[in-house]
Design a protein around this motif. Structure first.
Motif, PDB file in Angstrom:
ATOM      1  N   GLY A  32       0.808  -1.217   0.000  1.00  7.85           N
ATOM      2  CA  GLY A  32       0.000   0.000   0.000  1.00  7.85           C
ATOM      3  C   GLY A  32       0.840   1.266   0.000  1.00  7.85           C
ATOM      4  N   GLY A  33       1.906   1.279   0.816  1.00 10.03           N
ATOM      5  CA  GLY A  33       2.764   2.450   0.878  1.00 10.03           C
ATOM      6  C   GLY A  33       3.496   2.699  -0.433  1.00 10.03           C
ATOM      7  N   GLU A  34       3.949   1.607  -1.058  1.00  7.65           N
ATOM      8  CA  GLU A  34       4.646   1.746  -2.341  1.00  7.65           C
ATOM      9  C   GLU A  34       3.704   2.260  -3.422  1.00  7.65           C
ATOM     10  N   LEU A  35       2.474   1.761  -3.413  1.00  7.65           N
ATOM     11  CA  LEU A  35       1.481   2.212  -4.388  1.00  7.65           C
ATOM     12  C   LEU A  35       1.176   3.696  -4.187  1.00  7.65           C
ATOM     13  N   LEU A  36       1.064   4.110  -2.948  1.00  7.00           N
ATOM     14  CA  LEU A  36       0.815   5.518  -2.658  1.00  7.00           C
ATOM     15  C   LEU A  36       1.971   6.390  -3.142  1.00  7.00           C
ATOM     16  N   LEU A  37       3.199   5.944  -2.923  1.00  6.59           N
ATOM     17  CA  LEU A  37       4.369   6.689  -3.388  1.00  6.59           C
ATOM     18  C   LEU A  37       4.372   6.808  -4.910  1.00  6.59           C
ATOM     19  N   ILE A  38       4.036   5.719  -5.602  1.00  2.00           N
ATOM     20  CA  ILE A  38       3.976   5.744  -7.069  1.00  2.00           C
ATOM     21  C   ILE A  38       2.919   6.740  -7.537  1.00  2.00           C
ATOM     22  N   LEU A  39       1.762   6.741  -6.889  1.00  2.00           N
ATOM     23  CA  LEU A  39       0.700   7.676  -7.271  1.00  2.00           C
ATOM     24  C   LEU A  39       1.124   9.131  -7.042  1.00  2.00           C
ATOM     25  N   VAL A  40       1.830   9.392  -5.942  1.00  2.00           N
ATOM     26  CA  VAL A  40       2.295  10.754  -5.668  1.00  2.00           C
ATOM     27  C   VAL A  40       3.305  11.193  -6.726  1.00  2.00           C
ATOM     28  N   VAL A  41       4.216  10.293  -7.101  1.00  2.00           N
ATOM     29  CA  VAL A  41       5.212  10.632  -8.120  1.00  2.00           C
ATOM     30  C   VAL A  41       4.527  10.901  -9.458  1.00  2.00           C
ATOM     31  N   ILE A  42       3.553  10.080  -9.819  1.00  2.00           N
ATOM     32  CA  ILE A  42       2.818  10.292 -11.073  1.00  2.00           C
ATOM     33  C   ILE A  42       2.087  11.634 -11.038  1.00  2.00           C
TER      34      ILE A  42
END
Length: 110
Positions: free
Chosen positions: A6-16
């Motif tokens: 979940g944390g990694e997915l959130l980080l990816i979404l923030v970067v996008i």
């Protein structure tokens, strides 16, 4: 999902979000959705062509894969009958007891 937490997915979404901005994200998502739909359609079309070609040549893919699945089930059953876990567990238990008996005095000295 793909080994992503979940944390990694959130980080990816923030970067996008930072790279493309909030106005471009819906457009990118739409494009990705259309691409995935086209890919699914293409793979279904290929499967259909393979099945059609096999039927024209007198091959029935469903019976062929069913036969393979039956062979796999028979192999699993024979392996389970050959290697009974209870029979394997007794020598392991005996070796463990022997090891405990040998290492017992060593453990007591420490």
């Amino acid at each position: 999902m793909f080994g992503i937490g979940g944390g990694e997915l959130l980080l990816i979404l923030v970067v996008i979000l930072m790279l493309f901005g909030s106005d471009k994200i819906p457009e990118i998502a739409r494009t990705l959705g259309k691409g995935m739909a086209q890919l699914k359609h293409a793979t279904n079309e290929i499967k259909h062509e393979i099945q059609k070609g096999a039927e024209e040549n007198g091959l029935d893919i469903k019976t062929m894969t069913g036969g393979i699945q039956e062979e796999i089930a028979q192999a699993k059953e024979s392996m389970n009958n050959t290697l009974n876990p209870v029979e394997l567990q007794n020598p392991v238990t005996e070796i463990k007891e022997e090891f405990e008996n040998l290492s017992g005095p060593i453990k007591r000295q420490m």
